[in-house]
Design a protein around this motif. Structure first.
Motif, short mmCIF file in Angstrom:
data_model
loop_
_atom_site.label_atom_id
_atom_site.label_comp_id
_atom_site.label_asym_id
_atom_site.label_seq_id
_atom_site.Cartn_x
_atom_site.Cartn_y
_atom_site.Cartn_z
N SER A 59 0.84 -1.21 0.00
CA SER A 59 0.00 0.00 0.00
C SER A 59 0.87 1.25 0.00
O SER A 59 2.08 1.18 0.26
CB SER A 59 -0.90 0.00 1.23
N LEU A 60 0.23 2.38 -0.26
CA LEU A 60 0.98 3.63 -0.29
C LEU A 60 1.57 3.96 1.08
O LEU A 60 2.68 4.44 1.18
CB LEU A 60 0.06 4.77 -0.75
N THR A 84 8.91 -2.79 -4.49
CA THR A 84 9.45 -2.05 -3.33
C THR A 84 10.97 -1.95 -3.42
O THR A 84 11.54 -0.88 -3.18
CB THR A 84 9.04 -2.75 -2.01
N ALA A 85 11.61 -3.06 -3.81
CA ALA A 85 13.07 -3.05 -3.94
C ALA A 85 13.48 -2.04 -5.00
O ALA A 85 14.46 -1.29 -4.82
CB ALA A 85 13.56 -4.45 -4.30
N MET A 103 -6.41 -7.20 -6.00
CA MET A 103 -5.20 -6.65 -5.38
C MET A 103 -4.23 -6.12 -6.43
O MET A 103 -3.65 -5.04 -6.26
CB MET A 103 -4.50 -7.71 -4.53
N ILE A 104 -4.05 -6.87 -7.50
CA ILE A 104 -3.09 -6.44 -8.52
C ILE A 104 -3.59 -5.15 -9.18
O ILE A 104 -2.80 -4.26 -9.48
CB ILE A 104 -2.78 -7.56 -9.54
N GLY A 143 0.34 2.80 -8.29
CA GLY A 143 1.68 3.05 -8.84
C GLY A 143 2.67 1.91 -8.77
O GLY A 143 3.83 2.08 -9.08
N THR A 144 2.23 0.73 -8.33
CA THR A 144 3.15 -0.40 -8.29
C THR A 144 3.47 -0.84 -9.72
O THR A 144 2.57 -0.95 -10.55
CB THR A 144 2.52 -1.58 -7.51
#
Lengths: 334, 155
Positions: A143-144, A182-183, B107-108, B115-116
Protein backbone atom coordinates in the motif's frame (compact mmCIF):
# COMPACT_ATOMS: atom_id res chain seq x y z
CA UNK A 1 16.19 11.75 3.04
CA UNK A 2 17.20 12.51 6.62
CA UNK A 3 16.11 9.98 9.20
CA UNK A 4 15.36 11.90 12.39
CA UNK A 5 16.36 15.32 13.68
CA UNK A 6 14.81 15.36 17.15
CA UNK A 7 14.55 12.26 19.33
CA UNK A 8 12.50 12.32 22.52
CA UNK A 9 12.71 9.73 25.29
CA UNK A 10 11.16 9.41 28.71
CA UNK A 11 13.61 9.52 31.66
CA UNK A 12 12.03 8.03 34.73
CA UNK A 13 14.88 6.42 36.59
CA UNK A 14 13.66 2.87 35.99
CA UNK A 15 15.76 0.08 34.42
CA UNK A 16 13.41 0.09 31.39
CA UNK A 17 13.77 3.81 31.01
CA UNK A 18 17.57 3.55 31.30
CA UNK A 19 17.71 1.13 28.33
CA UNK A 20 15.42 3.34 26.22
CA UNK A 21 17.50 6.41 27.16
CA UNK A 22 20.71 4.71 26.12
CA UNK A 23 19.25 3.62 22.78
CA UNK A 24 17.86 7.11 22.15
CA UNK A 25 21.20 8.69 23.07
CA UNK A 26 23.16 6.43 20.72
CA UNK A 27 20.66 7.04 17.92
CA UNK A 28 20.81 10.81 18.44
CA UNK A 29 24.58 10.61 18.22
CA UNK A 30 24.61 8.43 15.12
CA UNK A 31 21.97 10.51 13.34
CA UNK A 32 23.26 13.88 14.50
CA UNK A 33 19.85 14.54 16.05
CA UNK A 34 18.83 16.62 19.05
CA UNK A 35 18.04 14.49 22.12
CA UNK A 36 15.20 15.50 24.44
CA UNK A 37 14.87 13.80 27.83
CA UNK A 38 11.43 14.19 29.37
CA UNK A 39 10.39 13.37 32.89
CA UNK A 40 6.77 13.37 33.96
CA UNK A 41 6.54 13.31 37.70
CA UNK A 42 4.51 14.98 40.44
CA UNK A 43 6.75 14.00 43.37
CA UNK A 44 9.43 16.61 42.94
CA UNK A 45 12.25 14.19 42.12
CA UNK A 46 12.02 14.83 38.37
CA UNK A 47 14.88 17.32 38.18
CA UNK A 48 17.31 14.91 39.85
CA UNK A 49 16.28 12.10 37.52
CA UNK A 50 16.70 14.35 34.51
CA UNK A 51 20.09 15.58 35.69
CA UNK A 52 21.33 12.01 36.08
CA UNK A 53 19.96 11.06 32.64
CA UNK A 54 21.59 14.11 31.04
CA UNK A 55 24.89 13.13 32.67
CA UNK A 56 24.61 9.63 31.21
CA UNK A 57 23.95 11.13 27.79
CA UNK A 58 26.92 13.48 28.19
CA UNK A 59 29.09 10.48 28.97
CA UNK A 60 28.22 9.28 25.47
CA UNK A 61 29.10 12.72 24.03
CA UNK A 62 25.49 13.82 23.57
CA UNK A 63 24.25 17.10 25.01
CA UNK A 64 20.57 16.58 25.81
CA UNK A 65 17.74 19.03 26.29
CA UNK A 66 15.70 18.24 29.42
CA UNK A 67 12.05 18.79 30.08
CA UNK A 68 10.01 18.24 33.22
CA UNK A 69 6.23 17.93 33.14
CA UNK A 70 3.52 17.08 35.65
CA UNK A 71 0.33 15.17 35.03
CA UNK A 72 -0.56 11.99 33.18
CA UNK A 73 2.59 10.39 31.78
CA UNK A 74 1.44 9.27 28.33
CA UNK A 75 -0.55 12.43 27.61
CA UNK A 76 2.32 14.66 28.73
CA UNK A 77 4.88 12.86 26.57
CA UNK A 78 2.54 12.93 23.56
CA UNK A 79 1.90 16.66 24.05
CA UNK A 80 5.61 17.39 24.44
CA UNK A 81 6.50 15.36 21.32
CA UNK A 82 4.01 17.40 19.31
CA UNK A 83 5.01 20.77 20.82
CA UNK A 84 8.71 20.20 20.33
CA UNK A 85 8.17 18.86 16.83
CA UNK A 86 10.11 15.75 17.71
CA UNK A 87 10.14 13.14 14.96
CA UNK A 88 10.99 10.03 16.94
CA UNK A 89 9.80 8.87 20.33
CA UNK A 90 11.78 6.06 21.97
CA UNK A 91 10.04 3.91 24.57
CA UNK A 92 10.80 0.76 26.52
CA UNK A 93 8.44 -2.15 26.10
CA UNK A 94 7.71 -2.72 29.79
CA UNK A 95 4.19 -4.16 29.92
CA UNK A 96 4.01 -4.78 26.18
CA UNK A 97 4.98 -8.44 26.00
CA UNK A 98 2.91 -11.11 24.18
CA UNK A 99 1.04 -11.87 27.41
CA UNK A 100 -0.27 -8.32 27.60
CA UNK A 101 -1.39 -8.08 24.02
CA UNK A 102 -5.03 -8.05 25.00
CA UNK A 103 -4.63 -5.37 27.63
CA UNK A 104 -5.65 -1.87 26.69
CA UNK A 105 -3.69 0.19 29.16
CA UNK A 106 -0.04 0.65 30.00
CA UNK A 107 1.97 3.75 29.20
CA UNK A 108 4.05 2.20 26.36
CA UNK A 109 0.88 0.83 24.79
CA UNK A 110 -0.88 4.20 25.05
CA UNK A 111 2.14 5.94 23.55
CA UNK A 112 2.38 3.40 20.74
CA UNK A 113 -1.23 4.00 19.78
CA UNK A 114 -1.42 7.75 20.22
CA UNK A 115 2.05 9.04 19.44
CA UNK A 116 1.97 11.95 17.01
CA UNK A 117 5.42 10.93 15.74
CA UNK A 118 7.27 7.74 14.78
CA UNK A 119 7.89 5.48 17.73
CA UNK A 120 10.72 3.08 18.47
CA UNK A 121 9.73 0.30 20.86
CA UNK A 122 12.87 -0.96 22.56
CA UNK A 123 12.80 -4.47 24.00
CA UNK A 124 13.87 -4.15 27.59
CA UNK A 125 12.33 -7.38 28.78
CA UNK A 126 13.78 -10.83 28.12
CA UNK A 127 17.43 -11.50 27.33
CA UNK A 128 19.92 -8.62 27.37
CA UNK A 129 20.31 -7.06 23.95
CA UNK A 130 22.79 -4.74 22.35
CA UNK A 131 20.14 -2.68 20.54
CA UNK A 132 22.64 -2.06 17.79
CA UNK A 133 20.81 -2.16 14.51
CA UNK A 134 22.79 -4.17 11.97
CA UNK A 135 19.90 -5.96 10.28
CA UNK A 136 16.48 -4.41 9.75
CA UNK A 137 13.35 -6.03 8.42
CA UNK A 138 10.95 -3.75 6.55
CA UNK A 139 7.37 -5.00 6.36
CA UNK A 140 5.10 -4.00 3.49
CA UNK A 141 1.69 -4.86 2.12
CA UNK A 142 2.26 -2.86 -1.07
CA UNK A 143 0.00 0.00 0.00
CA UNK A 144 0.98 3.63 -0.29
CA UNK A 145 1.33 3.93 3.47
CA UNK A 146 3.54 0.85 3.52
CA UNK A 147 5.74 2.42 0.84
CA UNK A 148 6.13 5.44 3.11
CA UNK A 149 7.09 3.18 5.99
CA UNK A 150 9.62 1.16 3.97
CA UNK A 151 11.16 4.32 2.51
CA UNK A 152 11.50 5.77 5.95
CA UNK A 153 12.76 2.53 7.48
CA UNK A 154 15.27 2.18 4.67
CA UNK A 155 16.59 5.71 5.21
CA UNK A 156 16.85 5.02 8.93
CA UNK A 157 18.67 1.73 8.37
CA UNK A 158 21.02 3.33 5.87
CA UNK A 159 21.84 6.13 8.28
CA UNK A 160 22.79 3.49 10.83
CA UNK A 161 24.66 1.36 8.30
CA UNK A 162 22.24 -1.54 8.74
CA UNK A 163 21.43 -4.18 6.14
CA UNK A 164 17.78 -4.39 5.18
CA UNK A 165 15.39 -7.12 4.09
CA UNK A 166 11.79 -6.86 2.95
CA UNK A 167 8.88 -8.99 4.07
CA UNK A 168 5.39 -9.40 2.62
CA UNK A 169 2.85 -11.72 4.20
CA UNK A 170 0.07 -13.03 2.03
CA UNK A 171 -0.42 -14.28 -1.49
CA UNK A 172 2.90 -15.49 -2.92
CA UNK A 173 2.29 -14.20 -6.44
CA UNK A 174 1.29 -10.72 -5.26
CA UNK A 175 4.07 -10.75 -2.68
CA UNK A 176 6.67 -11.41 -5.34
CA UNK A 177 5.41 -8.46 -7.41
CA UNK A 178 5.11 -6.12 -4.40
CA UNK A 179 8.58 -6.87 -3.10
CA UNK A 180 10.21 -6.48 -6.51
CA UNK A 181 8.47 -3.12 -6.85
CA UNK A 182 9.45 -2.05 -3.33
CA UNK A 183 13.07 -3.05 -3.94
CA UNK A 184 13.05 -1.04 -7.17
CA UNK A 185 11.58 1.98 -5.34
CA UNK A 186 14.39 1.75 -2.81
CA UNK A 187 16.85 1.24 -5.68
CA UNK A 188 18.01 -1.96 -4.03
CA UNK A 189 17.65 -4.78 -6.55
CA UNK A 190 19.74 -7.26 -4.60
CA UNK A 191 17.80 -6.81 -1.36
CA UNK A 192 16.71 -9.91 0.54
CA UNK A 193 13.00 -10.53 -0.02
CA UNK A 194 10.76 -12.73 2.10
CA UNK A 195 7.25 -13.76 1.13
CA UNK A 196 5.51 -15.58 3.96
CA UNK A 197 2.08 -17.11 4.22
CA UNK A 198 -0.25 -16.82 7.18
CA UNK A 199 -1.20 -14.18 9.68
CA UNK A 200 0.85 -11.02 8.94
CA UNK A 201 1.47 -10.11 12.58
CA UNK A 202 2.49 -13.64 13.51
CA UNK A 203 4.77 -14.06 10.51
CA UNK A 204 6.46 -10.67 10.86
CA UNK A 205 6.98 -11.31 14.57
CA UNK A 206 8.37 -14.78 13.81
CA UNK A 207 10.85 -13.47 11.24
CA UNK A 208 11.76 -10.56 13.54
CA UNK A 209 13.81 -13.01 15.59
CA UNK A 210 16.45 -13.00 12.83
CA UNK A 211 16.76 -9.20 12.82
CA UNK A 212 17.62 -6.40 15.25
CA UNK A 213 14.83 -4.12 14.14
CA UNK A 214 11.46 -4.45 12.43
CA UNK A 215 9.88 -1.48 10.66
CA UNK A 216 6.12 -1.26 10.18
CA UNK A 217 3.63 1.51 9.35
CA UNK A 218 1.01 2.48 11.94
CA UNK A 219 -1.99 1.63 9.74
CA UNK A 220 -4.78 0.18 11.86
CA UNK A 221 -3.41 1.32 15.22
CA UNK A 222 -6.07 3.93 15.75
CA UNK A 223 -9.81 3.80 16.21
CA UNK A 224 -12.17 1.74 18.30
CA UNK A 225 -11.84 -1.27 16.01
CA UNK A 226 -8.32 -1.90 17.28
CA UNK A 227 -9.85 -3.18 20.53
CA UNK A 228 -11.64 -5.92 18.61
CA UNK A 229 -9.10 -6.78 15.98
CA UNK A 230 -5.57 -5.86 16.98
CA UNK A 231 -3.74 -4.23 14.10
CA UNK A 232 -0.61 -5.76 12.61
CA UNK A 233 1.83 -3.09 13.87
CA UNK A 234 0.32 -3.24 17.33
CA UNK A 235 0.68 -7.01 17.53
CA UNK A 236 4.20 -6.84 16.12
CA UNK A 237 5.10 -4.22 18.74
CA UNK A 238 3.90 -6.60 21.43
CA UNK A 239 5.15 -9.90 20.05
CA UNK A 240 8.30 -9.40 17.96
CA UNK A 241 11.54 -10.42 19.61
CA UNK A 242 13.39 -7.48 18.07
CA UNK A 243 12.97 -3.73 18.59
CA UNK A 244 10.15 -2.28 16.50
CA UNK A 245 10.01 1.03 14.67
CA UNK A 246 6.43 2.13 14.00
CA UNK A 247 6.40 4.75 11.28
CA UNK A 248 3.46 7.09 11.45
CA UNK A 249 2.02 6.84 7.98
CA UNK A 250 -1.65 7.30 8.69
CA UNK A 251 -3.06 10.73 9.48
CA UNK A 252 -5.31 10.67 12.47
CA UNK A 253 -7.12 13.96 12.48
CA UNK A 254 -8.27 16.66 10.12
CA UNK A 255 -5.34 18.77 11.30
CA UNK A 256 -2.85 16.28 9.89
CA UNK A 257 -4.17 16.57 6.35
CA UNK A 258 -2.30 18.54 3.74
CA UNK A 259 -4.09 20.19 0.79
CA UNK A 260 -5.10 17.57 -1.76
CA UNK A 261 -4.82 14.79 0.81
CA UNK A 262 -7.51 12.45 2.08
CA UNK A 263 -7.49 9.96 4.93
CA UNK A 264 -9.83 7.91 7.01
CA UNK A 265 -9.77 9.60 10.41
CA UNK A 266 -11.52 8.97 13.70
CA UNK A 267 -14.19 11.37 14.91
CA UNK A 268 -15.94 10.39 18.14
CA UNK A 269 -15.12 6.76 17.48
CA UNK A 270 -16.57 6.84 13.97
CA UNK A 271 -14.59 6.37 10.76
CA UNK A 272 -14.75 9.49 8.65
CA UNK A 273 -13.44 9.83 5.11
CA UNK A 274 -11.79 13.25 5.34
CA UNK A 275 -10.42 15.26 2.46
CA UNK A 276 -8.77 18.67 2.43
CA UNK A 277 -9.21 20.30 -0.96
CA UNK A 278 -6.46 22.44 -2.48
CA UNK A 279 -8.73 25.48 -1.99
CA UNK A 280 -8.95 24.79 1.75
CA UNK A 281 -12.43 23.24 1.77
CA UNK A 282 -12.71 20.17 4.00
CA UNK A 283 -14.99 17.26 3.20
CA UNK A 284 -16.16 14.86 5.91
CA UNK A 285 -17.96 11.77 4.61
CA UNK A 286 -19.01 8.47 6.05
CA UNK A 287 -16.10 6.08 5.45
CA UNK A 288 -18.51 3.17 5.01
CA UNK A 289 -19.00 2.06 1.43
CA UNK A 290 -22.69 2.31 0.65
CA UNK A 291 -22.63 -1.07 -1.09
CA UNK A 292 -21.92 -3.46 1.80
CA UNK A 293 -20.41 -1.30 4.52
CA UNK A 294 -16.65 -1.88 4.05
CA UNK A 295 -14.34 0.99 5.03
CA UNK A 296 -13.10 2.84 1.97
CA UNK A 297 -9.42 3.60 1.31
CA UNK A 298 -7.98 6.89 0.08
CA UNK A 299 -6.38 6.55 -3.35
CA UNK A 300 -3.89 9.41 -3.35
CA UNK A 301 -2.99 9.00 -7.00
CA UNK A 302 -6.51 9.25 -8.41
CA UNK A 303 -7.81 11.29 -5.44
CA UNK A 304 -10.70 8.92 -4.99
CA UNK A 305 -12.22 6.84 -2.24
CA UNK A 306 -11.96 3.17 -3.22
CA UNK A 307 -13.73 0.27 -1.59
CA UNK A 308 -11.32 -2.65 -1.13
CA UNK A 309 -14.15 -5.20 -0.91
CA UNK A 310 -16.08 -4.99 -4.17
CA UNK A 311 -14.39 -2.17 -6.07
CA UNK A 312 -16.86 0.71 -5.68
CA UNK A 313 -15.19 4.08 -6.25
CA UNK A 314 -16.19 7.56 -5.15
CA UNK A 315 -14.97 11.08 -5.95
CA UNK A 316 -13.23 12.99 -3.12
CA UNK A 317 -16.63 14.60 -2.40
CA UNK A 318 -18.39 11.24 -2.17
CA UNK A 319 -20.00 11.22 -5.63
CA UNK A 320 -20.08 7.80 -7.30
CA UNK A 321 -17.47 7.06 -9.96
CA UNK A 322 -18.45 3.44 -10.38
CA UNK A 323 -20.46 0.73 -8.65
CA UNK A 324 -21.50 -1.75 -7.46
CA UNK A 325 -22.61 0.96 -5.03
CA UNK A 326 -25.70 2.87 -6.04
CA UNK A 327 -25.45 5.54 -3.35
CA UNK A 328 -22.81 8.25 -2.79
CA UNK A 329 -20.85 8.52 0.46
CA UNK A 330 -23.04 10.68 2.72
CA UNK A 331 -21.59 13.75 4.44
CA UNK A 332 -21.17 13.53 8.21
CA UNK A 333 -20.83 16.09 10.96
CA UNK A 334 -17.20 16.33 12.02
CA UNK B 1 -48.30 -22.67 2.71
CA UNK B 2 -48.94 -25.24 0.03
CA UNK B 3 -46.29 -27.43 -1.60
CA UNK B 4 -46.75 -25.62 -4.94
CA UNK B 5 -45.85 -22.27 -3.33
CA UNK B 6 -42.72 -23.68 -1.68
CA UNK B 7 -41.75 -25.15 -5.03
CA UNK B 8 -42.37 -21.79 -6.68
CA UNK B 9 -40.13 -20.02 -4.14
CA UNK B 10 -37.47 -22.68 -4.65
CA UNK B 11 -37.56 -22.31 -8.44
CA UNK B 12 -37.54 -18.52 -8.19
CA UNK B 13 -34.40 -18.86 -6.07
CA UNK B 14 -32.87 -21.18 -8.67
CA UNK B 15 -33.53 -18.63 -11.43
CA UNK B 16 -31.86 -15.87 -9.38
CA UNK B 17 -28.99 -18.15 -8.40
CA UNK B 18 -28.25 -19.21 -12.00
CA UNK B 19 -28.54 -15.63 -13.28
CA UNK B 20 -26.29 -14.15 -10.58
CA UNK B 21 -23.80 -16.97 -10.37
CA UNK B 22 -23.77 -17.52 -14.12
CA UNK B 23 -22.70 -13.90 -14.61
CA UNK B 24 -19.93 -14.35 -12.11
CA UNK B 25 -18.78 -17.62 -13.70
CA UNK B 26 -18.79 -16.06 -17.17
CA UNK B 27 -16.79 -13.11 -15.85
CA UNK B 28 -14.19 -15.46 -14.37
CA UNK B 29 -13.71 -17.32 -17.62
CA UNK B 30 -13.79 -14.15 -19.73
CA UNK B 31 -11.14 -12.49 -17.57
CA UNK B 32 -8.48 -14.93 -18.77
CA UNK B 33 -8.60 -13.55 -22.29
CA UNK B 34 -8.27 -9.88 -21.31
CA UNK B 35 -4.95 -8.11 -20.87
CA UNK B 36 -6.22 -4.57 -20.40
CA UNK B 37 -6.43 -3.76 -16.64
CA UNK B 38 -9.39 -1.43 -17.05
CA UNK B 39 -11.36 -4.10 -18.87
CA UNK B 40 -10.46 -6.65 -16.20
CA UNK B 41 -11.65 -4.13 -13.58
CA UNK B 42 -14.92 -3.80 -15.48
CA UNK B 43 -15.43 -7.56 -15.57
CA UNK B 44 -14.59 -7.76 -11.89
CA UNK B 45 -17.11 -5.04 -11.18
CA UNK B 46 -19.76 -6.91 -13.12
CA UNK B 47 -19.06 -9.98 -11.04
CA UNK B 48 -19.12 -7.95 -7.80
CA UNK B 49 -22.46 -6.44 -8.77
CA UNK B 50 -24.03 -9.91 -8.62
CA UNK B 51 -22.75 -10.73 -5.12
CA UNK B 52 -25.77 -9.50 -3.18
CA UNK B 53 -28.20 -11.09 -5.66
CA UNK B 54 -26.26 -14.35 -5.39
CA UNK B 55 -26.47 -14.49 -1.59
CA UNK B 56 -30.16 -13.55 -1.52
CA UNK B 57 -31.11 -16.03 -4.24
CA UNK B 58 -29.13 -18.82 -2.53
CA UNK B 59 -31.05 -18.18 0.67
CA UNK B 60 -34.37 -18.14 -1.22
CA UNK B 61 -33.41 -21.33 -3.05
CA UNK B 62 -32.50 -23.10 0.18
CA UNK B 63 -35.54 -21.83 2.10
CA UNK B 64 -37.88 -22.80 -0.74
CA UNK B 65 -36.21 -26.19 -1.20
CA UNK B 66 -36.25 -27.06 2.49
CA UNK B 67 -39.85 -25.81 2.81
CA UNK B 68 -40.94 -27.89 -0.17
CA UNK B 69 -39.04 -30.89 1.21
CA UNK B 70 -40.80 -30.62 4.57
CA UNK B 71 -44.29 -30.04 3.14
CA UNK B 72 -43.80 -32.69 0.44
CA UNK B 73 -42.34 -35.11 3.00
CA UNK B 74 -39.26 -35.75 0.88
CA UNK B 75 -36.79 -35.81 3.73
CA UNK B 76 -37.13 -39.56 4.17
CA UNK B 77 -35.54 -40.01 0.72
CA UNK B 78 -31.85 -39.95 -0.10
CA UNK B 79 -31.84 -37.68 -3.16
CA UNK B 80 -32.86 -34.54 -1.23
CA UNK B 81 -30.14 -35.04 1.38
CA UNK B 82 -27.57 -35.66 -1.32
CA UNK B 83 -28.72 -32.53 -3.20
CA UNK B 84 -28.42 -30.42 -0.08
CA UNK B 85 -25.05 -31.91 0.77
CA UNK B 86 -23.79 -31.37 -2.76
CA UNK B 87 -24.92 -27.74 -2.88
CA UNK B 88 -23.30 -26.95 0.45
CA UNK B 89 -20.21 -29.09 -0.18
CA UNK B 90 -19.48 -27.67 -3.63
CA UNK B 91 -20.15 -24.17 -2.33
CA UNK B 92 -17.71 -24.66 0.53
CA UNK B 93 -15.14 -26.10 -1.89
CA UNK B 94 -15.52 -23.46 -4.59
CA UNK B 95 -15.86 -20.38 -2.42
CA UNK B 96 -12.22 -20.18 -1.25
CA UNK B 97 -10.93 -20.98 -4.75
CA UNK B 98 -12.97 -18.23 -6.35
CA UNK B 99 -12.38 -15.77 -3.52
CA UNK B 100 -8.62 -16.27 -3.67
CA UNK B 101 -8.57 -15.65 -7.40
CA UNK B 102 -10.83 -12.58 -7.31
CA UNK B 103 -8.93 -11.14 -4.37
CA UNK B 104 -5.66 -11.64 -6.19
CA UNK B 105 -6.95 -9.88 -9.33
CA UNK B 106 -8.46 -7.07 -7.27
CA UNK B 107 -5.20 -6.65 -5.38
CA UNK B 108 -3.09 -6.44 -8.52
CA UNK B 109 -5.46 -3.83 -9.97
CA UNK B 110 -5.29 -1.80 -6.75
CA UNK B 111 -1.53 -2.04 -6.70
CA UNK B 112 -1.32 -0.90 -10.32
CA UNK B 113 -3.58 2.01 -9.55
CA UNK B 114 -1.41 3.14 -6.67
CA UNK B 115 1.68 3.05 -8.84
CA UNK B 116 3.15 -0.40 -8.29
CA UNK B 117 5.15 -1.49 -11.32
CA UNK B 118 3.44 -4.57 -12.75
CA UNK B 119 4.75 -6.02 -16.01
CA UNK B 120 2.44 -7.48 -18.68
CA UNK B 121 3.79 -10.92 -17.80
CA UNK B 122 3.07 -10.48 -14.09
CA UNK B 123 -0.40 -9.21 -14.86
CA UNK B 124 -1.11 -12.17 -17.13
CA UNK B 125 0.29 -14.51 -14.48
CA UNK B 126 -2.13 -13.14 -11.89
CA UNK B 127 -5.18 -13.08 -14.16
CA UNK B 128 -4.49 -16.66 -15.30
CA UNK B 129 -3.50 -17.91 -11.86
CA UNK B 130 -6.93 -19.18 -10.86
CA UNK B 131 -8.40 -22.17 -12.53
CA UNK B 132 -11.72 -20.68 -13.64
CA UNK B 133 -12.53 -23.41 -16.13
CA UNK B 134 -12.11 -26.10 -13.47
CA UNK B 135 -14.06 -24.03 -10.93
CA UNK B 136 -16.86 -23.23 -13.35
CA UNK B 137 -16.85 -26.81 -14.68
CA UNK B 138 -17.09 -28.28 -11.18
CA UNK B 139 -19.98 -25.99 -10.37
CA UNK B 140 -21.75 -26.75 -13.64
CA UNK B 141 -21.45 -30.53 -13.26
CA UNK B 142 -22.61 -30.31 -9.64
CA UNK B 143 -25.64 -28.24 -10.62
CA UNK B 144 -26.50 -30.69 -13.41
CA UNK B 145 -26.28 -33.59 -10.99
CA UNK B 146 -28.49 -31.78 -8.47
CA UNK B 147 -30.99 -31.13 -11.27
CA UNK B 148 -30.93 -34.85 -12.09
CA UNK B 149 -31.56 -35.73 -8.44
CA UNK B 150 -34.39 -33.20 -8.18
CA UNK B 151 -36.20 -34.25 -11.35
CA UNK B 152 -35.69 -38.04 -11.33
CA UNK B 153 -35.54 -38.59 -7.56
CA UNK B 154 -33.59 -41.84 -8.11
CA UNK B 155 -33.46 -42.96 -4.46
Amino acid sequence: MSAYSRVIVGAHGSPTSAVAEEVATRLAKQLGAQLVLINVDDTGSGDDVLRAAADRARALDVEAETLHREGAVAESIIAAAAELRADLLVIGDHGMGPDSRFSLGGIPSQLAHHSPVDILVVRTSGPTREHTYRRALLATDGSLTAHQATRHGHAFAQALGAEVALIYVGDELIGDIVLRDTAARLERDGIERIVAKGNPAVQISRHAGDYDLVVVGNKGMTGSRRYIQRAVPSRVAHEAASDVLIVRTVSRSFFDLRPGEGAVVEVDGEKVAAYLHDDGTTYALSARCQHMGCIVDWNSRARTWDCPCHGSRYEYNGAIINGPTTKPLPPVQA
Amino acid sequence: MSYAWWKFIHLAGVVGFVAAHGTSMAATVLMRRIREPQQVAGVLQLSAATVSAFYVSTLVLLAGGIGAGVVGQWFDQGWIWLSLGLLIGVGVLMFPMARRHFRRVRMILELMETGTAVSQDDFARVVNSGNPVLTAGTGFVALLFILYLMVLKPF
